[in-house]
Motif scaffolding. Structure first.
Motif, PDB file in Angstrom:
ATOM      1  N   ILE A   1       4.711   6.048 -11.432  1.00 56.15           N
ATOM      2  CA  ILE A   1       4.870   4.949 -11.789  1.00 56.15           C
ATOM      3  C   ILE A   1       4.227   3.922 -12.808  1.00 56.15           C
ATOM      4  CG2 ILE A   1       3.056   2.982 -10.560  1.00 56.15           C
ATOM      5  CD1 ILE A   1       3.359   5.085  -7.885  1.00 56.15           C
ATOM      6  N   PRO A   2       2.917   4.423 -13.651  1.00 57.59           N
ATOM      7  CA  PRO A   2       2.945   3.139 -14.594  1.00 57.59           C
ATOM      8  C   PRO A   2       4.074   3.284 -15.602  1.00 57.59           C
ATOM      9  CG  PRO A   2       1.323   4.987 -14.354  1.00 57.59           C
ATOM     10  CD  PRO A   2       2.022   5.851 -13.648  1.00 57.59           C
TER      11      PRO A   2
ATOM     12  N   ARG B   1       1.115  -0.871  -0.009  1.00 59.31           N
ATOM     13  CA  ARG B   1      -0.167  -0.332  -0.035  1.00 59.31           C
ATOM     14  C   ARG B   1       0.770   1.095   0.063  1.00 59.31           C
ATOM     15  NH1 ARG B   1      -1.512  -3.116   3.544  1.00 59.31           N
ATOM     16  NH2 ARG B   1      -4.035  -3.833   3.627  1.00 59.31           N
ATOM     17  N   GLY B   2       0.598   2.247  -0.548  1.00 55.98           N
ATOM     18  CA  GLY B   2       0.823   2.956  -1.019  1.00 55.98           C
ATOM     19  C   GLY B   2       2.051   3.260  -1.505  1.00 55.98           C
ATOM     20  N   VAL B   3       2.495   5.065  -2.672  1.00 59.03           N
ATOM     21  CA  VAL B   3       3.346   5.051  -3.601  1.00 59.03           C
ATOM     22  C   VAL B   3       4.930   4.743  -2.836  1.00 59.03           C
ATOM     23  CG1 VAL B   3       4.663   6.898  -4.573  1.00 59.03           C
ATOM     24  CG2 VAL B   3       1.802   7.006  -3.801  1.00 59.03           C
ATOM     25  N   LYS B   4       5.045   4.708  -1.225  1.00 54.87           N
ATOM     26  CA  LYS B   4       6.717   4.149  -1.486  1.00 54.87           C
ATOM     27  C   LYS B   4       7.285   2.737  -1.285  1.00 54.87           C
ATOM     28  CE  LYS B   4       7.960   9.248   1.294  1.00 54.87           C
ATOM     29  NZ  LYS B   4       8.825   9.306   2.655  1.00 54.87           N
ATOM     30  N   GLU B   5       5.836   2.501  -0.909  1.00 52.68           N
ATOM     31  CA  GLU B   5       6.335   0.502  -0.644  1.00 52.68           C
ATOM     32  C   GLU B   5       5.975   0.043  -2.328  1.00 52.68           C
ATOM     33  OE1 GLU B   5       4.186  -2.699   2.264  1.00 52.68           O
ATOM     34  OE2 GLU B   5       3.558  -0.634   1.803  1.00 52.68           O
ATOM     35  N   VAL B   6       5.230   0.881  -2.791  1.00 52.11           N
ATOM     36  CA  VAL B   6       5.029   0.259  -4.174  1.00 52.11           C
ATOM     37  C   VAL B   6       6.231   0.606  -5.123  1.00 52.11           C
ATOM     38  CG1 VAL B   6       3.599   0.106  -6.137  1.00 52.11           C
ATOM     39  CG2 VAL B   6       2.163   0.285  -4.083  1.00 52.11           C
ATOM     40  N   VAL B   7       6.909   1.623  -5.180  1.00 51.96           N
ATOM     41  CA  VAL B   7       7.846   1.781  -5.565  1.00 51.96           C
ATOM     42  C   VAL B   7       8.623   0.614  -5.075  1.00 51.96           C
ATOM     43  CG1 VAL B   7       9.310   4.087  -6.259  1.00 51.96           C
ATOM     44  CG2 VAL B   7       7.113   4.436  -6.070  1.00 51.96           C
ATOM     45  N   LYS B   8       9.323   0.570  -4.155  1.00 55.06           N
ATOM     46  CA  LYS B   8       9.971   0.106  -3.416  1.00 55.06           C
ATOM     47  C   LYS B   8       9.890  -1.078  -4.241  1.00 55.06           C
ATOM     48  CE  LYS B   8      12.650  -1.460   0.849  1.00 55.06           C
ATOM     49  NZ  LYS B   8      12.454  -1.139   1.799  1.00 55.06           N
ATOM     50  N   ALA B   9       8.880  -2.046  -4.327  1.00 51.34           N
ATOM     51  CA  ALA B   9       8.865  -2.948  -4.525  1.00 51.34           C
ATOM     52  C   ALA B   9       8.964  -3.687  -5.708  1.00 51.34           C
ATOM     53  CB  ALA B   9       7.101  -4.145  -4.390  1.00 51.34           C
ATOM     54  N   ILE B  10       8.410  -2.645  -7.195  1.00 50.94           N
ATOM     55  CA  ILE B  10       8.421  -2.784  -8.278  1.00 50.94           C
ATOM     56  C   ILE B  10      10.084  -2.703  -8.751  1.00 50.94           C
ATOM     57  CG2 ILE B  10       7.894  -1.342 -10.457  1.00 50.94           C
ATOM     58  CD1 ILE B  10       5.662  -0.389  -9.302  1.00 50.94           C
ATOM     59  N   ARG B  11      10.774  -1.588  -7.834  1.00 57.28           N
ATOM     60  CA  ARG B  11      12.047  -1.470  -8.540  1.00 57.28           C
ATOM     61  C   ARG B  11      13.260  -2.566  -8.378  1.00 57.28           C
ATOM     62  NH1 ARG B  11      13.337   5.038  -6.374  1.00 57.28           N
ATOM     63  NH2 ARG B  11      12.549   5.661  -8.428  1.00 57.28           N
ATOM     64  N   LYS B  12      12.376  -3.491  -6.784  1.00 57.60           N
ATOM     65  CA  LYS B  12      13.115  -4.687  -6.526  1.00 57.60           C
ATOM     66  C   LYS B  12      12.598  -6.186  -7.186  1.00 57.60           C
ATOM     67  CE  LYS B  12      13.676  -4.331  -1.508  1.00 57.60           C
ATOM     68  NZ  LYS B  12      13.196  -4.630  -0.129  1.00 57.60           N
TER      69      LYS B  12
END
Length: 236
Positions: free
Chosen positions: A165-166, A121-132
């Protein structure tokens, strides 16, 4: 002569007594009649009161039933009310945007992900998961499950919060979907506040029941199908 007088006096007394008796009997009859009339009037009044009470009792259920119907109508109206968000409130890059039917499926998948501890949930957590997540090209193998599915809210202001994010999802081969309401997205993700973006991951998180792993895999697969269907109509 004295005897005659006494006899006449006795006769007069008897006549007077007889008259008094007759008068008393007549008066008594009149009183009885009046009393009977009063009783009849009382009876009539009681019967009228009973009739009125009966009508009130018979009418009461109808009134209560109409009140219940009115309450049900209000509840139905509340249920029929839907959150309508104007197109002008949505970000211009909200593509692909789920329609009403597809949105229900997407939010259902988000609820399942929250249940199985597979939701970021949230921008920080989602961006972190995408980059990993490792970069991949979903067009080469569309049937394989991706490393995650991102769901974004289209009514975000300012739009710069989620505009990157997209592009990030496309670089890592992660499908993404836009839904109209951030409030509904937050509610589906089991949060009290509106949420701008969430990410569903294929694996269960810590604290999830291992016996329900197959259930979540099926749910993630259904959400992936919706993402693929929406991805076919993306406007570049």
């Amino acid at each position: 002569m004295a005897n005659d007088k006494s006899e006449s006096e006795l006769r007069e007394k008897k006549e007077k007594k007889d008259k008094k008796r007759k008068h008393e009997e007549v008066a008594a009859d009149g009183d009885d009649a009046a009393a009977a009339a009063k009783k009849e009037k009382k009876k009539k009044r009681k019967s009228e009161v009973v009739d009125v009470d009966d009508t009130i009792v018979t009418d009461a259920p109808a009134a209560t039933s109409t009140a219940v119907v009115a309450v049900k109508d209000e509840e139905d109206e509340k249920k029929d009310l839907k959150m309508v968000i104007p197109v002008s409130a949505l970000v211009p890059f909200a593509n692909p945007l789920a329609d009403e039917k597809q949105q229900k499926k997407v939010l259902k998948g988000v609820k399942r992900a929250a249940k199985h501890k597979s939701l970021k949930r949230g921008v920080k957590e989602v961006v972190k998961a995408i980059r990993k997540s490792p970069a991949s090209n979903p067009s080469l193998a569309p049937t394989t499950l991706p490393n995650g599915i991102v769901i974004l809210a289209a009514d975000i202001s300012p739009m710069d919060v989620i505009s990157h994010i997209p592009v990030l999802c496309e670089d890592h081969g992660i499908p993404y979907i836009f839904v109209p309401s951030r409030a509904e997205l937050g509610a589906a993700g089991s949060t009290k506040r509106p949420t701008s973006v969430v990410m569903c991951t294929p694996g269960q998180g810590k604290g999830a029941k291992e016996g329900e792993k197959a259930e979540w895999e099926e749910g993630f697969g259904e959400l992936h199908k919706v993402a693929l269907k929406l991805g076919q109509h993306v406007l570049v």
